[in-house]
Design a protein around this motif. Structure first.
Motif, mmCIF file in Angstrom:
data_model
loop_
_atom_site.group_PDB
_atom_site.id
_atom_site.type_symbol
_atom_site.label_atom_id
_atom_site.label_comp_id
_atom_site.label_asym_id
_atom_site.label_seq_id
_atom_site.Cartn_x
_atom_site.Cartn_y
_atom_site.Cartn_z
ATOM 1 N N LEU A 35 47.497 80.602 37.350
ATOM 2 C CA LEU A 35 47.272 79.156 37.408
ATOM 3 C C LEU A 35 48.363 78.369 36.692
ATOM 4 C CD1 LEU A 35 43.393 79.052 37.009
ATOM 5 C CD2 LEU A 35 44.739 78.578 39.089
ATOM 6 N N GLY A 36 49.168 79.025 35.865
ATOM 7 C CA GLY A 36 50.283 78.374 35.190
ATOM 8 C C GLY A 36 51.561 78.341 36.017
ATOM 9 N N TRP A 37 51.560 78.995 37.153
ATOM 10 C CA TRP A 37 52.740 79.021 38.015
ATOM 11 C C TRP A 37 52.984 77.646 38.634
ATOM 12 C CZ3 TRP A 37 52.341 83.864 41.672
ATOM 13 C CH2 TRP A 37 52.324 85.035 40.901
ATOM 14 N N GLU A 38 54.195 77.457 39.156
ATOM 15 C CA GLU A 38 54.509 76.245 39.909
ATOM 16 C C GLU A 38 53.666 76.231 41.183
ATOM 17 O OE1 GLU A 38 58.655 75.653 40.657
ATOM 18 O OE2 GLU A 38 59.202 76.196 38.613
ATOM 19 N N GLU A 39 53.327 75.037 41.633
ATOM 20 C CA GLU A 39 52.442 74.886 42.793
ATOM 21 C C GLU A 39 52.952 75.619 44.025
ATOM 22 O OE1 GLU A 39 49.053 73.966 44.751
ATOM 23 O OE2 GLU A 39 49.464 73.659 42.625
ATOM 24 N N GLN A 40 54.217 75.500 44.319
ATOM 25 C CA GLN A 40 54.761 76.150 45.521
ATOM 26 C C GLN A 40 54.630 77.669 45.437
ATOM 27 O OE1 GLN A 40 55.444 74.531 48.236
ATOM 28 N NE2 GLN A 40 55.879 76.414 49.318
ATOM 29 N N SER A 41 54.809 78.229 44.268
ATOM 30 C CA SER A 41 54.662 79.679 44.094
ATOM 31 C C SER A 41 53.214 80.103 44.279
ATOM 32 C CB SER A 41 55.161 80.098 42.712
ATOM 33 O OG SER A 41 56.534 79.844 42.584
ATOM 34 N N LYS A 42 52.284 79.318 43.756
ATOM 35 C CA LYS A 42 50.860 79.635 43.927
ATOM 36 C C LYS A 42 50.467 79.571 45.396
ATOM 37 C CE LYS A 42 49.277 76.554 41.004
ATOM 38 N NZ LYS A 42 48.426 75.763 40.092
ATOM 39 N N ARG A 43 50.936 78.546 46.086
ATOM 40 C CA ARG A 43 50.613 78.410 47.507
ATOM 41 C C ARG A 43 51.172 79.578 48.317
ATOM 42 N NH1 ARG A 43 51.883 71.987 48.171
ATOM 43 N NH2 ARG A 43 49.900 71.287 47.298
ATOM 44 N N ALA A 44 52.404 79.958 48.032
ATOM 45 C CA ALA A 44 53.032 81.072 48.753
ATOM 46 C C ALA A 44 52.256 82.368 48.515
ATOM 47 C CB ALA A 44 54.490 81.235 48.326
ATOM 48 N N TYR A 45 51.819 82.586 47.296
ATOM 49 C CA TYR A 45 51.068 83.793 46.955
ATOM 50 C C TYR A 45 49.736 83.820 47.706
ATOM 51 C CZ TYR A 45 49.305 87.515 43.890
ATOM 52 O OH TYR A 45 48.819 88.687 43.384
ATOM 53 N N ILE A 46 49.042 82.683 47.709
ATOM 54 C CA ILE A 46 47.760 82.601 48.409
ATOM 55 C C ILE A 46 47.966 82.801 49.904
ATOM 56 C CG2 ILE A 46 45.904 81.013 49.090
ATOM 57 C CD1 ILE A 46 46.005 79.938 46.181
ATOM 58 N N GLN A 47 48.966 82.143 50.473
ATOM 59 C CA GLN A 47 49.223 82.271 51.905
ATOM 60 C C GLN A 47 49.571 83.706 52.279
ATOM 61 O OE1 GLN A 47 52.193 79.274 52.656
ATOM 62 N NE2 GLN A 47 50.755 77.608 52.273
ATOM 63 N N THR A 48 50.390 84.352 51.472
ATOM 64 C CA THR A 48 50.759 85.740 51.745
ATOM 65 C C THR A 48 49.551 86.658 51.632
ATOM 66 O OG1 THR A 48 52.990 85.318 50.941
ATOM 67 C CG2 THR A 48 52.304 87.629 51.078
ATOM 68 N N SER A 49 48.732 86.429 50.636
ATOM 69 C CA SER A 49 47.511 87.231 50.478
ATOM 70 C C SER A 49 46.586 87.045 51.676
ATOM 71 C CB SER A 49 46.788 86.846 49.189
ATOM 72 O OG SER A 49 47.580 87.133 48.068
ATOM 73 N N LEU A 50 46.409 85.801 52.108
ATOM 74 C CA LEU A 50 45.538 85.527 53.251
ATOM 75 C C LEU A 50 46.100 86.108 54.547
ATOM 76 C CD1 LEU A 50 44.422 81.886 52.445
ATOM 77 C CD2 LEU A 50 43.010 83.947 52.373
ATOM 78 N N MET A 51 47.412 86.043 54.726
ATOM 79 C CA MET A 51 48.014 86.645 55.917
ATOM 80 C C MET A 51 47.775 88.148 55.933
ATOM 81 S SD MET A 51 51.608 84.671 56.697
ATOM 82 C CE MET A 51 52.324 84.922 55.085
ATOM 83 N N THR A 52 47.910 88.782 54.793
ATOM 84 C CA THR A 52 47.687 90.225 54.708
ATOM 85 C C THR A 52 46.240 90.562 55.023
ATOM 86 O OG1 THR A 52 49.437 90.402 53.049
ATOM 87 C CG2 THR A 52 47.882 92.241 53.213
ATOM 88 N N MET A 53 45.308 89.805 54.436
ATOM 89 C CA MET A 53 43.890 90.049 54.701
ATOM 90 C C MET A 53 43.557 89.794 56.164
ATOM 91 S SD MET A 53 42.226 88.417 51.272
ATOM 92 C CE MET A 53 43.044 88.766 49.706
ATOM 93 N N ASN A 54 44.179 88.780 56.740
ATOM 94 C CA ASN A 54 43.948 88.477 58.146
ATOM 95 C C ASN A 54 44.463 89.601 59.041
ATOM 96 O OD1 ASN A 54 42.899 86.529 60.038
ATOM 97 N ND2 ASN A 54 45.000 86.307 60.728
ATOM 98 N N MET A 55 45.609 90.167 58.711
ATOM 99 C CA MET A 55 46.153 91.272 59.508
ATOM 100 C C MET A 55 45.248 92.501 59.435
ATOM 101 S SD MET A 55 50.224 90.855 58.890
ATOM 102 C CE MET A 55 50.656 92.143 60.065
ATOM 103 N N ILE A 56 44.665 92.737 58.271
ATOM 104 C CA ILE A 56 43.707 93.844 58.134
ATOM 105 C C ILE A 56 42.492 93.568 59.009
ATOM 106 C CG2 ILE A 56 42.110 94.989 56.535
ATOM 107 C CD1 ILE A 56 44.335 94.474 54.355
ATOM 108 N N ALA A 57 42.010 92.326 58.982
ATOM 109 C CA ALA A 57 40.845 91.958 59.780
ATOM 110 C C ALA A 57 41.140 92.071 61.278
ATOM 111 C CB ALA A 57 40.388 90.546 59.425
ATOM 112 N N VAL A 58 42.327 91.681 61.712
ATOM 113 C CA VAL A 58 42.693 91.764 63.136
ATOM 114 C C VAL A 58 42.524 93.193 63.639
ATOM 115 C CG1 VAL A 58 44.688 91.731 64.712
ATOM 116 C CG2 VAL A 58 44.218 89.761 63.258
#
Length: 115
Positions: A35-58
């Motif tokens: 939560l102390g990271w810069e906003e853009q870094s947090k967003r990128a991390y969340i997006q990458t995590s969600l993309m990975t989870m989505n690929m597993i779900a696919v």
């Protein structure tokens, strides 16, 4: 076609997450430090995590994959804020674990059974 296209994307995501997680391996990444990271870094991390989870779900449950995509796409910034709020309640947990718990609550478990 599916194998090459998604295989490349999956390889990229694994490498990205692997390198970013290695940087935190010694001290262990926590939601509090995340939560102390810069906003853009947090967003990128969340997006990458969600993309990975989505690929597993696919590969395992198309309806879950569609749910993940629709849930996040409906209000990306709002969903990120929601994830940050959950992380604030559980500061000692790893961010990926929290993101995964939020996704599972919205779209179902990642525990799959094959016939």
């Amino acid at each position: 076609m599916f194998g090459t296209k998604h295989g490349f994307a999956a390889s990229f995501l694994v490498l990205f997450l692997g390198f970013s997680m290695q940087a935190h391996a010694q001290e262990g990444l926590s939601a509090k430090s995340f939560l102390g990271w810069e906003e853009q870094s947090k967003r990128a991390y969340i997006q990458t995590s969600l993309m990975t989870m989505n690929m597993i779900a696919v590969e395992n449950d198309q309806s879950q994959a569609e749910c993940i995509s629709a849930w996040y796409a409906s209000d990306r910034r709002g969903k990120e804020q929601f994830i940050y709020e959950v992380m604030g309640k559980y500061p000692d947990y790893h961010p990926v674990g929290i993101i995964m718990a939020v996704v599972e609550k919205q779209c179902g478990t990642f525990k799959y059974t094959k016939p």
